[in-house]
Design a protein around this motif. Structure first.
Motif, PDB file in Angstrom:
ATOM      1  N   LYS A  73       0.740  -1.289  -0.149  1.00 18.41           N
ATOM      2  CA  LYS A  73      -0.127   0.271   0.343  1.00 18.41           C
ATOM      3  C   LYS A  73       1.213   0.783  -0.198  1.00 18.41           C
ATOM      4  O   LYS A  73       2.059   1.395   0.098  1.00 18.41           O
ATOM      5  CB  LYS A  73      -1.108   0.139   1.526  1.00 18.41           C
ATOM      6  CG  LYS A  73      -1.948  -1.122   1.382  1.00 18.41           C
ATOM      7  CD  LYS A  73      -3.251  -1.382   0.170  1.00 18.41           C
ATOM      8  CE  LYS A  73      -4.174  -1.995   0.147  1.00 18.41           C
ATOM      9  NZ  LYS A  73      -4.836  -1.945  -1.211  1.00 18.41           N
ATOM     10  N   LYS A 292      -2.108  -4.925 -10.152  1.00 22.00           N
ATOM     11  CA  LYS A 292      -2.256  -6.205  -8.681  1.00 22.00           C
ATOM     12  C   LYS A 292      -1.611  -6.887  -8.778  1.00 22.00           C
ATOM     13  O   LYS A 292      -0.675  -7.791  -8.349  1.00 22.00           O
ATOM     14  CB  LYS A 292      -3.728  -6.431  -8.595  1.00 22.00           C
ATOM     15  CG  LYS A 292      -3.891  -6.726  -7.247  1.00 22.00           C
ATOM     16  CD  LYS A 292      -5.530  -6.983  -6.810  1.00 22.00           C
ATOM     17  CE  LYS A 292      -6.095  -7.308  -5.397  1.00 22.00           C
ATOM     18  NZ  LYS A 292      -7.065  -7.111  -5.082  1.00 22.00           N
ATOM     19  N   ARG A 337      -8.835   9.517  -7.024  1.00 21.03           N
ATOM     20  CA  ARG A 337     -10.303   9.693  -8.298  1.00 21.03           C
ATOM     21  C   ARG A 337      -9.406   8.310  -8.913  1.00 21.03           C
ATOM     22  O   ARG A 337      -8.375   7.962  -9.137  1.00 21.03           O
ATOM     23  CB  ARG A 337     -10.409  10.989  -8.869  1.00 21.03           C
ATOM     24  CG  ARG A 337     -10.208  12.183  -8.206  1.00 21.03           C
ATOM     25  CD  ARG A 337     -10.454  12.793  -9.223  1.00 21.03           C
ATOM     26  NE  ARG A 337     -11.291  14.117  -8.601  1.00 21.03           N
ATOM     27  CZ  ARG A 337     -12.626  14.198  -8.949  1.00 21.03           C
ATOM     28  NH1 ARG A 337     -13.136  13.552  -9.643  1.00 21.03           N
ATOM     29  NH2 ARG A 337     -12.977  15.337  -8.451  1.00 21.03           N
ATOM     30  N   TYR A 338     -10.185   7.673  -8.635  1.00 25.29           N
ATOM     31  CA  TYR A 338     -10.143   5.787  -9.971  1.00 25.29           C
ATOM     32  C   TYR A 338     -10.176   6.900 -11.347  1.00 25.29           C
ATOM     33  O   TYR A 338     -10.879   7.555 -11.734  1.00 25.29           O
ATOM     34  CB  TYR A 338     -11.303   5.405  -9.811  1.00 25.29           C
ATOM     35  CG  TYR A 338     -11.346   4.035  -8.302  1.00 25.29           C
ATOM     36  CD1 TYR A 338     -10.133   3.597  -7.963  1.00 25.29           C
ATOM     37  CD2 TYR A 338     -12.057   4.634  -7.102  1.00 25.29           C
ATOM     38  CE1 TYR A 338      -9.854   2.628  -6.299  1.00 25.29           C
ATOM     39  CE2 TYR A 338     -12.185   3.790  -6.170  1.00 25.29           C
ATOM     40  CZ  TYR A 338     -11.062   2.819  -5.879  1.00 25.29           C
ATOM     41  OH  TYR A 338     -10.973   2.050  -4.692  1.00 25.29           O
ATOM     42  N   SER A 339      -9.024   6.326 -12.162  1.00 23.80           N
ATOM     43  CA  SER A 339      -9.647   6.894 -13.406  1.00 23.80           C
ATOM     44  C   SER A 339      -9.668   6.188 -13.774  1.00 23.80           C
ATOM     45  O   SER A 339     -10.295   4.413 -13.934  1.00 23.80           O
ATOM     46  CB  SER A 339      -7.954   6.422 -14.000  1.00 23.80           C
ATOM     47  OG  SER A 339      -7.659   7.120 -14.921  1.00 23.80           O
ATOM     48  N   GLY A 340      -9.942   5.807 -15.406  1.00 23.26           N
ATOM     49  CA  GLY A 340     -10.982   4.829 -16.275  1.00 23.26           C
ATOM     50  C   GLY A 340      -9.696   5.233 -18.063  1.00 23.26           C
ATOM     51  O   GLY A 340      -9.449   5.672 -17.449  1.00 23.26           O
ATOM     52  N   PRO A 341     -10.348   3.932 -17.929  1.00 18.48           N
ATOM     53  CA  PRO A 341     -10.079   4.398 -19.716  1.00 18.48           C
ATOM     54  C   PRO A 341      -9.402   4.982 -20.350  1.00 18.48           C
ATOM     55  O   PRO A 341      -9.065   4.793 -21.871  1.00 18.48           O
ATOM     56  CB  PRO A 341     -10.299   3.205 -20.806  1.00 18.48           C
ATOM     57  CG  PRO A 341     -11.398   2.521 -19.544  1.00 18.48           C
ATOM     58  CD  PRO A 341     -11.721   3.357 -18.767  1.00 18.48           C
ATOM     59  N   TYR A 343      -8.815   8.013 -20.193  1.00 20.61           N
ATOM     60  CA  TYR A 343      -7.114   8.911 -19.729  1.00 20.61           C
ATOM     61  C   TYR A 343      -5.835   8.008 -19.771  1.00 20.61           C
ATOM     62  O   TYR A 343      -4.834   8.333 -19.691  1.00 20.61           O
ATOM     63  CB  TYR A 343      -7.892   9.210 -18.063  1.00 20.61           C
ATOM     64  CG  TYR A 343      -9.281  10.075 -18.628  1.00 20.61           C
ATOM     65  CD1 TYR A 343      -9.180  11.277 -18.147  1.00 20.61           C
ATOM     66  CD2 TYR A 343     -10.092   9.102 -17.658  1.00 20.61           C
ATOM     67  CE1 TYR A 343     -10.127  12.212 -18.276  1.00 20.61           C
ATOM     68  CE2 TYR A 343     -11.296   9.905 -17.481  1.00 20.61           C
ATOM     69  CZ  TYR A 343     -10.730  11.446 -17.517  1.00 20.61           C
ATOM     70  OH  TYR A 343     -12.378  12.446 -17.669  1.00 20.61           O
TER      71      TYR A 343
ATOM     72  N   PRO B 244     -16.791   7.468  -3.962  1.00 20.56           N
ATOM     73  CA  PRO B 244     -15.661   7.129  -5.482  1.00 20.56           C
ATOM     74  C   PRO B 244     -16.117   6.901  -6.125  1.00 20.56           C
ATOM     75  O   PRO B 244     -15.392   7.023  -7.232  1.00 20.56           O
ATOM     76  CB  PRO B 244     -15.592   5.714  -4.594  1.00 20.56           C
ATOM     77  CG  PRO B 244     -16.005   5.532  -3.151  1.00 20.56           C
ATOM     78  CD  PRO B 244     -16.350   6.865  -2.144  1.00 20.56           C
ATOM     79  N   ALA B 247     -16.285  11.045  -8.118  1.00 19.09           N
ATOM     80  CA  ALA B 247     -15.413  10.694  -8.454  1.00 19.09           C
ATOM     81  C   ALA B 247     -14.537  10.011  -9.706  1.00 19.09           C
ATOM     82  O   ALA B 247     -13.684  10.849 -10.154  1.00 19.09           O
ATOM     83  CB  ALA B 247     -14.199  11.362  -6.782  1.00 19.09           C
ATOM     84  N   HIS B 248     -15.224   8.871  -9.552  1.00 19.24           N
ATOM     85  CA  HIS B 248     -14.566   8.187 -10.963  1.00 19.24           C
ATOM     86  C   HIS B 248     -15.103   8.680 -11.908  1.00 19.24           C
ATOM     87  O   HIS B 248     -15.472   9.069 -12.437  1.00 19.24           O
ATOM     88  CB  HIS B 248     -16.257   7.001 -10.502  1.00 19.24           C
ATOM     89  CG  HIS B 248     -14.915   6.200 -11.056  1.00 19.24           C
ATOM     90  ND1 HIS B 248     -14.123   5.961 -12.076  1.00 19.24           N
ATOM     91  CD2 HIS B 248     -14.339   4.460 -10.848  1.00 19.24           C
ATOM     92  CE1 HIS B 248     -13.750   4.921 -12.384  1.00 19.24           C
ATOM     93  NE2 HIS B 248     -13.940   3.558 -11.291  1.00 19.24           N
ATOM     94  N   GLN B 249     -13.346   8.172 -12.352  1.00 22.53           N
ATOM     95  CA  GLN B 249     -13.483   8.953 -13.797  1.00 22.53           C
ATOM     96  C   GLN B 249     -14.442   8.576 -15.059  1.00 22.53           C
ATOM     97  O   GLN B 249     -13.814   9.134 -16.110  1.00 22.53           O
ATOM     98  CB  GLN B 249     -11.632   9.200 -14.030  1.00 22.53           C
ATOM     99  CG  GLN B 249     -11.140  10.213 -13.121  1.00 22.53           C
ATOM    100  CD  GLN B 249     -10.754  11.224 -13.740  1.00 22.53           C
ATOM    101  OE1 GLN B 249     -12.431  11.943 -12.910  1.00 22.53           O
ATOM    102  NE2 GLN B 249     -10.230  12.931 -14.415  1.00 22.53           N
ATOM    103  N   ASP B 250     -14.086   7.203 -14.593  1.00 20.07           N
ATOM    104  CA  ASP B 250     -14.835   6.002 -15.478  1.00 20.07           C
ATOM    105  C   ASP B 250     -16.548   6.148 -14.865  1.00 20.07           C
ATOM    106  O   ASP B 250     -16.704   5.427 -16.098  1.00 20.07           O
ATOM    107  CB  ASP B 250     -14.127   4.911 -15.879  1.00 20.07           C
ATOM    108  CG  ASP B 250     -14.708   4.248 -17.102  1.00 20.07           C
ATOM    109  OD1 ASP B 250     -14.705   4.617 -17.675  1.00 20.07           O
ATOM    110  OD2 ASP B 250     -14.292   3.266 -16.723  1.00 20.07           O
TER     111      ASP B 250
END
Lengths: 347, 313
Positions: A73, A292, A337-341, A343, B244, B247-250
């Motif tokens: 972590k 992971k 923040r959780y990112s996404g595809p 980006y 979450p 804020a989640h970008q997806d």
């Protein structure tokens, strides 16, 4: 390694290895001297490989699974993600590869995350031999290596002169690293000496005009070797033949790198260094898609081979989609923040 | 005998069957139900391993549903994103048929839902039956919209030039839905059905205090030809899961129907970063979901695609 422990170790060889291409410039197969008797004849080699201790399959898988539960972590995770990015052999091995696709992948290798210049470069770009020159040109001066598969990848089912010509072509095109496949047919039929000699021949074909050698990675295709015992034998065979890296698989068959077979190969390189003083790298390839997973492999490396292997010179990931997931995790750590595809690049 | 009794006593039959009443009248030991999350067409426990207690309106224990964590939310978004291509690419007619099939399945589980709604909301059985019937009717009503919304929200635009100019509504993608806190089934259907009928996929956070109808609904969804991942249900705290998700970008849009005023404000700020579409909750108190819904909850989750095409001569 009971049989290997009889050989006197030569610890100086590890201490003096330069950071990249550790054996480039030396003559092939420095371990030869120590194991000359083992590789002297077909019978001796078979006796040696079959004399390696059998693998406890249940124990191996349990060990790999246990190490996979470590929780990494915060700062350790950030370190692991950057290390994993720097270890990637960013790979495109498709029939549909075009010069444009290879160039765009090279651009991504140099600057994985255009929005964050602190993201490290990847270790190498891995392409087919005919794309090696294009990749070399696109990566000029960046420090990212060009790795080229060769020897009739992925099946390796062709005559030796063709394989050697394939290798020489790739080296001439500027490949810094050659990923060869072993002849699984010969290996499974028990013709170990033939496999050994072929690896040596390819290694000689890796020689550049100036006398230095392209780095040689030897692919076993673990999914086709069927048993852990065979993977252990193939590891020792390749190391005796002078491989710089041993690599799990081509990524073209159903079973690719698994934590268990990578753990087994890490044990082999650890024992080989203990026996001969020569350090060999490991490259799991295929099927590693998430950050992971990658971190689990890094835990395996640290706990099995040791921290000496936690460097792009000694451990690589053969992967393509893994990089995007690592970058998304990097975004997550830096922004919360959780990112996404959307980006990361589509490749 | 025992069957009618459990139905009469308010019917979350599984979770309460171990009570003293059942033990007194029969020797059989009831089978307690383990409520699970619904993610990607599967029924996992929470990644965190947590559960929390859900009680009926009088404070009697009903069940221990999972208390989802932000990692469950992350996994649910991945599953929802994976399902977008197939679900939005299915024909509108096909989506309508699948939604109609869900209504058929709901009808078959009517008794169970009446029991859960009555226990959770403290309604009489007759009133709860009215709510459940209204919810099933609403589901059918929305199913009918699948191949009609394009005619209402899209159309041919008159333009000053030799072009056909056509606008058509397209689904926005992954929608996070915080379901109403009080109206646990009719309210739930009223926010979920309009999201998925147009081809979006949903990550649904049901009412924290009354999640059981939503968790049972996921069992219906799993057996109704709805592709896995189109609806993902995460029981837990809206405040913990909302952050979450917002804020989640997806995630492309968020419906804040179940968020209180302060939480809604925070989530709206978090959602602004990637320009999510946000549907605000009703200003003072939860609306009466029994009224005519109109198209108001479908349109916010649509993007208008406009095509210009030269007129042939």
């Amino acid at each position: 390694m009971s049989s290997a422990s009889t050989v006197p170790p030569e610890p100086t060889a590890t201490a003096s290895t330069p950071p990249t291409a550790p054996r480039a410039g030396q003559s092939p197969a420095p371990a030869d001297a120590a194991f000359a008797d083992v590789t002297a004849s077909e019978a001796a080699l078979r006796r040696y490989l079959h004399g390696l201790p059998g693998v406890d399959a249940v124990g191996l898988e349990a060990r790999a699974a246990t190490l996979g539960t470590r929780s990494i972590k915060t700062t350790a995770k950030a370190y692991a993600i950057d290390l994993a990015i720097s270890m990637i052999d960013l790979t495109t091995l498709e029939g549909a590869d075009t010069p444009g696709k290879v160039r765009s992948l090279c651009a991504k290798a140099i600057t994985p995350d255009p929005s964050d210049r602190t993201a490290p470069r990847v270790a190498a770009i891995c392409v087919y031999p005919d794309m090696a020159a294009i990749a070399k040109e696109a990566l000029a001066g960046s420090g990212v290596h060009v790795a080229s598969v060769a020897t009739a990848f992925p099946a390796g089912r062709t005559a030796r002169p063709v394989k050697l010509a394939d290798t020489r072509d790739a080296v001439a095109a500027g490949a810094d690293e050659i990923d060869m496949v072993i002849d699984r047919g010969a290996f499974l039929a028990g013709r170990y000496l033939e496999v050994l000699e072929e690896i040596r021949a390819v290694r000689e074909a890796c020689e550049r005009p100036d006398g230095s050698f392209a780095h040689l990675k030897v692919i076993f295709e673990n999914g086709e070797l069927s048993t852990y015992d065979n993977i252990r034998r193939a590891s020792w065979l390749a190391m005796l033949a002078g491989a710089d890296f041993i690599k799990t698989s081509t990524g073209k068959v159903a079973v690719n790198a698994t934590p268990a077979n990578t753990l087994l190969m890490l044990e082999a390189v650890r024992d080989f260094r203990a026996a001969t003083g020569v350090q060999i790298g490991v490259k799991p390839a295929g099927g590693i898609r998430t950050a992971k997973d990658a971190i689990k492999y890094l835990v395996l490396v640290n706990e099995t081979a040791g921290a000496d292997w936690l460097s792009p010179d000694w451990f690589r990931f053969g992967a393509s989609s893994l990089l995007n997931d690592l970058l998304m995790q990097r975004h997550k750590l830096s922004t919360g923040r959780y990112s996404g595809p959307d980006y990361v690049t589509v490749d | 005998m025992s069957e009618s009794k459990s139905a009469k006593s308010g019917g979350t039959a599984g979770s309460r069957a171990g009570g003293t009443e059942g033990a007194a009248t029969s020797a059989r030991i009831g089978v307690l139900k383990t409520y699970k999350l619904f993610v990607g067409g599967k029924f996992p426990r929470s990644e965190s391993g947590r559960v929390y207690e859900v009680t009926d309106s009088k404070g009697n224990w009903l069940a221990n549903p999972p208390l989802a964590s932000r990692k469950d939310a992350r996994d649910a978004v991945v599953a929802a994103r994976k399902a977008v291509g197939g679900w939005s690419g299915a024909t509108a007619y096909n989506r309508g048929q699948i939604l109609y099939r869900i209504a058929e399945m709901l009808e078959g589980r009517r008794e169970q839902f009446i029991g859960e709604v009555a226990a959770g909301e403290g309604l009489s059985r007759a009133k709860a039956a009215g709510r459940v019937d209204a919810a099933v009717d609403r589901w059918v009503w929305y199913a009918g919209w699948a191949d009609k919304i394009a005619q209402v929200a899209g159309g041919a635009n008159p333009v000053a030039g030799p072009f056909f100019n056509l606008s058509s509504p397209e689904p926005t993608g992954v929608v996070a839905v915080l379901a109403p806190r009080r109206c646990s089934f009719l309210g739930l259907v009223s926010v979920l059905a309009p999201v998925i009928v147009t081809g979006n996929t949903a990550v649904l956070v049901p009412s924290e205090e009354r999640p059981l109808p939503a968790l049972s609904l996921s069992e219906v969804l799993a057996t109704s030809d709805l592709p896995g991942g189109v609806v993902n249900v995460l029981s837990g705290r809206a405040s913990e899961l909302g952050t979450p998700l917002a804020a989640h970008q997806d995630v492309n849009a968020i419906d804040l129907a179940g968020a209180g005023p302060e939480l809604a404000r925070d989530l709206e700020i978090a959602a602004a970063d990637n320009l999510k579409r946000v549907v605000r909750p009703a200003p003072d108190r939860e609306p009466d979901w029994r009224g005519d819904p109109g198209t108001a909850r479908m349109l916010p989750f649509l993007e208008t695609k406009t095509v210009w095409h030269p007129v042939g001569s």
